[in-house]
Design a protein around this motif. Structure first.
Motif, PDB file in Angstrom:
ATOM      1  N   GLY A 100      39.313  46.918  26.536  1.00 29.36           N
ATOM      2  CA  GLY A 100      40.654  46.505  26.155  1.00 29.36           C
ATOM      3  C   GLY A 100      41.016  45.197  26.822  1.00 29.36           C
ATOM      4  N   LEU A 101      42.295  44.893  26.836  1.00 29.03           N
ATOM      5  CA  LEU A 101      42.780  43.669  27.473  1.00 29.03           C
ATOM      6  C   LEU A 101      44.210  43.884  27.916  1.00 29.03           C
ATOM      7  N   ARG A 102      44.671  42.990  28.791  1.00 29.41           N
ATOM      8  CA  ARG A 102      46.075  43.065  29.209  1.00 29.41           C
ATOM      9  C   ARG A 102      46.501  41.742  29.824  1.00 29.41           C
ATOM     10  N   TRP A 103      47.821  41.553  29.822  1.00 30.53           N
ATOM     11  CA  TRP A 103      48.438  40.398  30.472  1.00 30.53           C
ATOM     12  C   TRP A 103      48.707  40.759  31.924  1.00 30.53           C
ATOM     13  N   TRP A 104      48.370  39.851  32.844  1.00 27.42           N
ATOM     14  CA  TRP A 104      48.548  40.059  34.275  1.00 27.42           C
ATOM     15  C   TRP A 104      49.462  38.985  34.850  1.00 27.42           C
ATOM     16  N   THR A 105      50.386  39.381  35.729  1.00 22.86           N
ATOM     17  CA  THR A 105      51.128  38.386  36.500  1.00 22.86           C
ATOM     18  C   THR A 105      50.221  37.929  37.640  1.00 22.86           C
ATOM     19  N   SER A 106      50.579  36.813  38.240  1.00 22.90           N
ATOM     20  CA  SER A 106      49.816  36.321  39.394  1.00 22.90           C
ATOM     21  C   SER A 106      49.857  37.342  40.529  1.00 22.90           C
ATOM     22  N   ALA A 107      51.013  37.955  40.749  1.00 17.25           N
ATOM     23  CA  ALA A 107      51.158  38.952  41.818  1.00 17.25           C
ATOM     24  C   ALA A 107      50.282  40.177  41.544  1.00 17.25           C
ATOM     25  N   THR A 131      35.429  35.399  40.757  1.00 22.89           N
ATOM     26  CA  THR A 131      35.903  36.252  41.848  1.00 22.89           C
ATOM     27  C   THR A 131      37.155  35.722  42.542  1.00 22.89           C
ATOM     28  N   ARG A 132      37.400  34.446  42.529  1.00 21.40           N
ATOM     29  CA  ARG A 132      38.589  33.871  43.171  1.00 21.40           C
ATOM     30  C   ARG A 132      39.716  33.627  42.166  1.00 21.40           C
ATOM     31  N   LEU A 133      39.715  34.337  41.047  1.00 24.38           N
ATOM     32  CA  LEU A 133      40.675  34.048  39.982  1.00 24.38           C
ATOM     33  C   LEU A 133      42.127  34.135  40.462  1.00 24.38           C
ATOM     34  N   ALA A 134      42.474  35.110  41.267  1.00 24.73           N
ATOM     35  CA  ALA A 134      43.866  35.236  41.725  1.00 24.73           C
ATOM     36  C   ALA A 134      44.307  33.982  42.477  1.00 24.73           C
ATOM     37  N   GLU A 135      43.479  33.510  43.388  1.00 22.98           N
ATOM     38  CA  GLU A 135      43.790  32.298  44.164  1.00 22.98           C
ATOM     39  C   GLU A 135      43.815  31.064  43.260  1.00 22.98           C
ATOM     40  N   LEU A 136      42.855  30.964  42.367  1.00 24.68           N
ATOM     41  CA  LEU A 136      42.791  29.819  41.448  1.00 24.68           C
ATOM     42  C   LEU A 136      44.017  29.769  40.540  1.00 24.68           C
ATOM     43  N   LEU A 137      44.434  30.920  40.037  1.00 23.11           N
ATOM     44  CA  LEU A 137      45.609  30.974  39.164  1.00 23.11           C
ATOM     45  C   LEU A 137      46.861  30.587  39.936  1.00 23.11           C
ATOM     46  N   ARG A 138      47.023  31.088  41.147  1.00 27.77           N
ATOM     47  CA  ARG A 138      48.203  30.749  41.941  1.00 27.77           C
ATOM     48  C   ARG A 138      48.285  29.243  42.173  1.00 27.77           C
ATOM     49  N   THR A 139      47.154  28.632  42.514  1.00 27.43           N
ATOM     50  CA  THR A 139      47.116  27.175  42.719  1.00 27.43           C
ATOM     51  C   THR A 139      47.464  26.447  41.431  1.00 27.43           C
TER      52      THR A 139
END
Length: 173
Positions: free
Chosen positions: A128-135, A147-155
């Motif tokens: 499946g799929l889903r929308w994710w907030t940065s948090a 693997t660093r997607l959360a940090e990359l997205l925040r930047t």
């Protein structure tokens, strides 16, 4: 890349276009995949895939996004990240040169499955799929690629797209 065995030809990198798709609320769309035959081996990743003959990376990004999510109303932006990766999947090794395009959409309704254009392999390996907030992404305990997607997205959200694509460290699994 993994070391080649003596006498073994170098593996050619598969050219891949991926999409960092953001909605009006700055949520990112991720697909939930698994190893065919092992439903417990799961991960989240950005939409995208390999280029077809004669196709540009931009064309591949839009085609793959439509095929995997049903989303066609997209403003495709610049390449924000690049990475080389190598991983086992479905009984073979995939060696890839991935370009990540930033894109925006207001079309948050998604569709999946054969009607969208999923390949037989995608039908056997997408949950499946889903929308994710940065948090949400930062708090996730699940495997996410890169693997660093959360940090990359925040930047990316804090600073905007880089002037030149950021070259990420290779990921070899």
């Amino acid at each position: 890349m993994p070391a080649e065995q003596p006498g073994e030809p170098a593996r050619e990198l598969r050219k891949v276009a991926r999409v960092v798709l953001l909605d009006p609320e700055d949520r990112i769309l991720l697909l939930h995949g698994y190893e065919p035959g092992d439903l417990s081996d799961t991960w989240w990743f950005t939409p995208g895939g390999g280029l077809e003959a004669g196709e540009s990376r931009e064309q591949a990004a839009l085609r793959e996004l439509a095929e995997e999510t049903g989303i066609t109303e997209v403003e495709l932006g610049p390449v924000v990240w690049r990475r080389i990766c190598s991983f086992p999947f479905d009984g073979r090794r995939w060696d890839q040169d991935e370009w990540y395009f930033l894109a925006r959409t207001s079309q948050t309704l998604t569709a999946t499955g054969f009607a969208c254009g999923h390949t037989e392999l995608e039908l056997r390996s997408l949950r499946g799929l889903r929308w994710w907030t940065s948090a949400e992404l930062s708090a996730a305990h699940e495997t996410v690629y890169p693997t660093r997607l959360a940090e990359l997205l925040r930047t990316l959200l804090d600073e905007g797209p880089p002037g030149e694509p950021v070259v990420l460290a290779p990921e070899i699994v």
